[in-house]
Design a protein around this motif. Structure first.
Motif, mmCIF file in Angstrom:
data_model
loop_
_atom_site.group_PDB
_atom_site.id
_atom_site.type_symbol
_atom_site.label_atom_id
_atom_site.label_comp_id
_atom_site.label_asym_id
_atom_site.label_seq_id
_atom_site.Cartn_x
_atom_site.Cartn_y
_atom_site.Cartn_z
ATOM 1 N N GLY A 131 1.537 42.872 -14.133
ATOM 2 C CA GLY A 131 2.901 42.369 -14.252
ATOM 3 C C GLY A 131 3.763 42.754 -13.064
ATOM 4 O O GLY A 131 4.514 41.918 -12.524
ATOM 5 N N ARG A 132 3.647 43.997 -12.635
ATOM 6 C CA ARG A 132 4.452 44.446 -11.488
ATOM 7 C C ARG A 132 4.011 43.753 -10.204
ATOM 8 O O ARG A 132 4.838 43.429 -9.345
ATOM 9 C CB ARG A 132 4.342 45.956 -11.342
ATOM 10 N N ALA A 133 2.709 43.569 -10.059
ATOM 11 C CA ALA A 133 2.220 42.896 -8.856
ATOM 12 C C ALA A 133 2.761 41.473 -8.773
ATOM 13 O O ALA A 133 3.155 40.999 -7.694
ATOM 14 C CB ALA A 133 0.692 42.891 -8.850
ATOM 15 N N ALA A 134 2.813 40.768 -9.909
ATOM 16 C CA ALA A 134 3.306 39.396 -9.919
ATOM 17 C C ALA A 134 4.787 39.335 -9.549
ATOM 18 O O ALA A 134 5.207 38.523 -8.710
ATOM 19 C CB ALA A 134 3.071 38.772 -11.293
ATOM 20 N N VAL A 135 5.596 40.219 -10.163
ATOM 21 C CA VAL A 135 7.027 40.219 -9.855
ATOM 22 C C VAL A 135 7.261 40.715 -8.429
ATOM 23 O O VAL A 135 8.151 40.228 -7.718
ATOM 24 C CB VAL A 135 7.800 41.080 -10.873
ATOM 25 N N GLY A 136 6.447 41.679 -7.974
ATOM 26 C CA GLY A 136 6.579 42.166 -6.594
ATOM 27 C C GLY A 136 6.310 41.077 -5.578
ATOM 28 O O GLY A 136 6.975 41.004 -4.534
ATOM 29 N N LEU A 137 5.339 40.207 -5.866
ATOM 30 C CA LEU A 137 5.068 39.088 -4.966
ATOM 31 C C LEU A 137 6.252 38.139 -4.902
ATOM 32 O O LEU A 137 6.646 37.672 -3.816
ATOM 33 C CB LEU A 137 3.808 38.350 -5.420
ATOM 34 N N LEU A 138 6.859 37.860 -6.057
ATOM 35 C CA LEU A 138 8.050 37.009 -6.058
ATOM 36 C C LEU A 138 9.177 37.636 -5.239
ATOM 37 O O LEU A 138 9.881 36.955 -4.491
ATOM 38 C CB LEU A 138 8.517 36.769 -7.497
ATOM 39 N N ALA A 139 9.347 38.968 -5.389
ATOM 40 C CA ALA A 139 10.403 39.648 -4.634
ATOM 41 C C ALA A 139 10.132 39.570 -3.138
ATOM 42 O O ALA A 139 11.056 39.380 -2.336
ATOM 43 C CB ALA A 139 10.493 41.102 -5.081
ATOM 44 N N ARG A 140 8.894 39.691 -2.758
ATOM 45 C CA ARG A 140 8.544 39.706 -1.334
ATOM 46 C C ARG A 140 8.832 38.370 -0.663
ATOM 47 O O ARG A 140 9.216 38.321 0.512
ATOM 48 C CB ARG A 140 7.063 40.064 -1.185
ATOM 49 N N VAL A 141 8.676 37.264 -1.418
ATOM 50 C CA VAL A 141 8.914 35.942 -0.826
ATOM 51 C C VAL A 141 10.313 35.415 -1.140
ATOM 52 O O VAL A 141 10.630 34.257 -0.857
ATOM 53 C CB VAL A 141 7.842 34.936 -1.304
ATOM 54 N N GLY A 142 11.143 36.280 -1.762
ATOM 55 C CA GLY A 142 12.518 35.874 -2.036
ATOM 56 C C GLY A 142 12.674 34.954 -3.213
ATOM 57 O O GLY A 142 13.655 34.197 -3.285
ATOM 58 N N ALA A 143 11.727 34.997 -4.148
ATOM 59 C CA ALA A 143 11.769 34.091 -5.304
ATOM 60 C C ALA A 143 11.979 34.844 -6.609
ATOM 61 O O ALA A 143 11.574 34.370 -7.675
ATOM 62 C CB ALA A 143 10.476 33.276 -5.358
ATOM 63 N N LEU A 144 12.628 36.015 -6.537
ATOM 64 C CA LEU A 144 12.812 36.808 -7.752
ATOM 65 C C LEU A 144 13.663 36.071 -8.784
ATOM 66 O O LEU A 144 13.553 36.318 -9.986
ATOM 67 C CB LEU A 144 13.465 38.157 -7.400
ATOM 68 N N GLY A 145 14.483 35.141 -8.323
ATOM 69 C CA GLY A 145 15.317 34.374 -9.249
ATOM 70 C C GLY A 145 14.513 33.605 -10.281
ATOM 71 O O GLY A 145 15.033 33.273 -11.349
ATOM 72 N N LEU A 146 13.234 33.337 -9.970
ATOM 73 C CA LEU A 146 12.397 32.623 -10.933
ATOM 74 C C LEU A 146 12.177 33.432 -12.205
ATOM 75 O O LEU A 146 11.833 32.865 -13.250
ATOM 76 C CB LEU A 146 11.043 32.283 -10.288
ATOM 77 N N THR A 147 12.339 34.735 -12.140
ATOM 78 C CA THR A 147 12.165 35.571 -13.337
ATOM 79 C C THR A 147 13.352 35.468 -14.280
ATOM 80 O O THR A 147 13.267 35.901 -15.428
ATOM 81 C CB THR A 147 11.984 37.048 -12.954
ATOM 82 N N ARG A 148 14.472 34.928 -13.797
ATOM 83 C CA ARG A 148 15.715 34.809 -14.573
ATOM 84 C C ARG A 148 16.208 36.172 -15.072
ATOM 85 O O ARG A 148 16.858 36.280 -16.114
ATOM 86 C CB ARG A 148 15.547 33.851 -15.752
ATOM 87 N N ALA A 149 15.861 37.225 -14.352
ATOM 88 C CA ALA A 149 16.317 38.569 -14.735
ATOM 89 C C ALA A 149 17.824 38.683 -14.509
ATOM 90 O O ALA A 149 18.339 38.262 -13.465
ATOM 91 C CB ALA A 149 15.595 39.629 -13.912
ATOM 92 N N PRO A 150 18.563 39.245 -15.469
ATOM 93 C CA PRO A 150 19.996 39.469 -15.248
ATOM 94 C C PRO A 150 20.212 40.498 -14.142
ATOM 95 O O PRO A 150 19.317 41.282 -13.815
ATOM 96 C CB PRO A 150 20.486 39.983 -16.596
ATOM 97 N N VAL A 151 21.404 40.477 -13.591
ATOM 98 C CA VAL A 151 21.731 41.361 -12.473
ATOM 99 C C VAL A 151 22.863 42.295 -12.877
ATOM 100 O O VAL A 151 23.831 41.878 -13.525
ATOM 101 C CB VAL A 151 22.123 40.561 -11.216
#
Length: 395
Positions: A81-101
């Protein structure tokens, strides 16, 4: 502190507890919602209602590093799970997780704990990844610190009540005097011990990059346990248990009479080898590194206990925490561990094995009792269950 609807510090869950501990200064404004003008911003992973992690949004490098650093230590499901979200963060696509800020506004940057620690450690800037656990008076917020390049710079532990402040002080003192040699397992060293806004803080150096999750986590590392018990020195002669019992009676003054009854029923004629114990010897506090063992979380270390307490603790706590079994079954696991492995620790006969098991349960209850007096409250998994178990074991 009373928060507004958008201020998470008013919540009664883990997110509320951690934000009160880390961002408690009333001059800080903390809101849910992505505000680019905020001093620092965090993604709340995975959601507000099930928050487990505050992920710093300082840069792609920092965000990805917060997820990927030491991922090899985590269980496979968490690691994936962390690896998947980390990959999104690395390419600037963390918004796809819809995580609140979470947005934190500081009129002065020095009001932020991460900025205070950067100044104390001589770093130009530090960013904190913050773990979230359920609210518990025994728990301490922990910050993993990264520099602007995403390199780990340390772990900060935060003592926020009497009990947890004492634990942070104890770990800082222990790390300052850890021995070497005679098989003593290495540990990350103390970088800083300080106070901030009523908090007791210890910063421990980052772990080596190539640490790995230990294999066969249920198997006790007996050689390392012995090295800790003997504090990097050779074996010592067996001593009478009378001093141990007397010390317990003093610690239990004013406590439930049942603990005094249990202490009185232990064998006063026995002799044992005494030494130190780590105090929280469990698989999640250790890792493999360069063919050896790396051990951390030394806040419960204590001298003057029977050799074998760490073995008993591993058996009890892994049964309690990883298998979710009641305290009575955990006590049975202690008996089994001492029966199978006690001889390697100098506990060759059933009488000494049973004494160490019973003594460990007494010590565990006393620790729970002392934490309750330090503002930490009672651990419902251990009290009054341990007293009932001791009453059955020592009729």
């Amino acid at each position: 502190m009373v928060g507004t609807d958008s201020d998470p510090r008013g919540r009664q869950d883990g997110l509320g507890w951690v934000t009160r501990a880390i961002f408690g200064d009333p001059r800080l404004r903390v809101t849910v919602g992505d505000d680019p003008a905020a001093t620092v911003r965090y993604a709340v992973i995975p959601s507000l209602e099930h928050a487990r992690f505050l992920l710093p949004l300082a840069s792609r490098k920092v965000t990805a590093a917060s997820l990927l650093a030491y991922n090899a230590l985590r269980p496979p499901k968490v690691r994936a799970g962390r690896a998947a979200v980390g990959l999104l963060a690395r390419v600037g696509a963390l918004g796809l997780t819809r995580a609140p800020v979470l947005s934190v506004h500081a009129p002065e940057r020095e009001l932020l704990l991460s900025s205070f620690l950067a100044d104390q450690l001589g770093e130009p800037e530090l960013h904190a990844a913050i773990g979230i656990r359920p609210p518990d008076p025994h728990h301490k917020p922990t910050l993993q610190l990264f520099d602007a390049h995403g390199r780990p710079r340390g772990y900060a532990k935060i003592g926020w009540n009497d009990g947890t402040r004492a634990m942070v002080r104890a770990e800082a003192a222990t790390l300052a005097e850890l021995p070497t040699g005679h098989g003593f397992p290495p540990a990350p060293r103390l970088m800083l011990h300080t106070q901030w806004n009523g908090r007791e803080i210890a910063v421990i150096e980052p772990m080596p990059r190539r640490v790995r999750r230990i294999s066969k986590p249920d198997s006790p590392r007996l050689d390392a346990m012995l090295a800790v018990a003997r504090w990097g020195s050779p074996a010592t002669e067996a001593q009478p248990v009378t001093a141990l019992l007397a010390g317990w009676r003093a610690r239990a003054e004013g406590a439930d009479p049942r603990i005094h009854a249990a202490i009185d029923k232990l064998d006063r004629e026995l002799t044992l080898e005494f030494g130190n114990w780590h105090g929280d010897w469990v698989p999640w506090n250790m890792a493999r590194h360069k063919g050896g063992l790396l051990v951390w979380d030394w806040e419960n270390r204590a001298p003057g206990v029977p050799v074998g307490f760490d073995l008993a603790h591993q058996a009890f706590q892994t049964t309690l925490s990883t298998r979710g079994r009641p305290a009575a079954e955990c006590a049975t696991a202690v008996d089994e561990a001492l029966r199978h492995h006690g001889a390697a620790l100098g506990l060759a006969d059933p009488v000494r094995q049973r004494f160490v098991a019973d003594a460990y349960l007494v010590e565990l209850w006393l620790r729970t009792y002392e934490l309750s007096g330090g503002g930490a409250g009672w651990n419902p998994k251990l009290h009054p269950a341990l007293l009932d178990i001791l009453g059955e074991r020592l009729p």
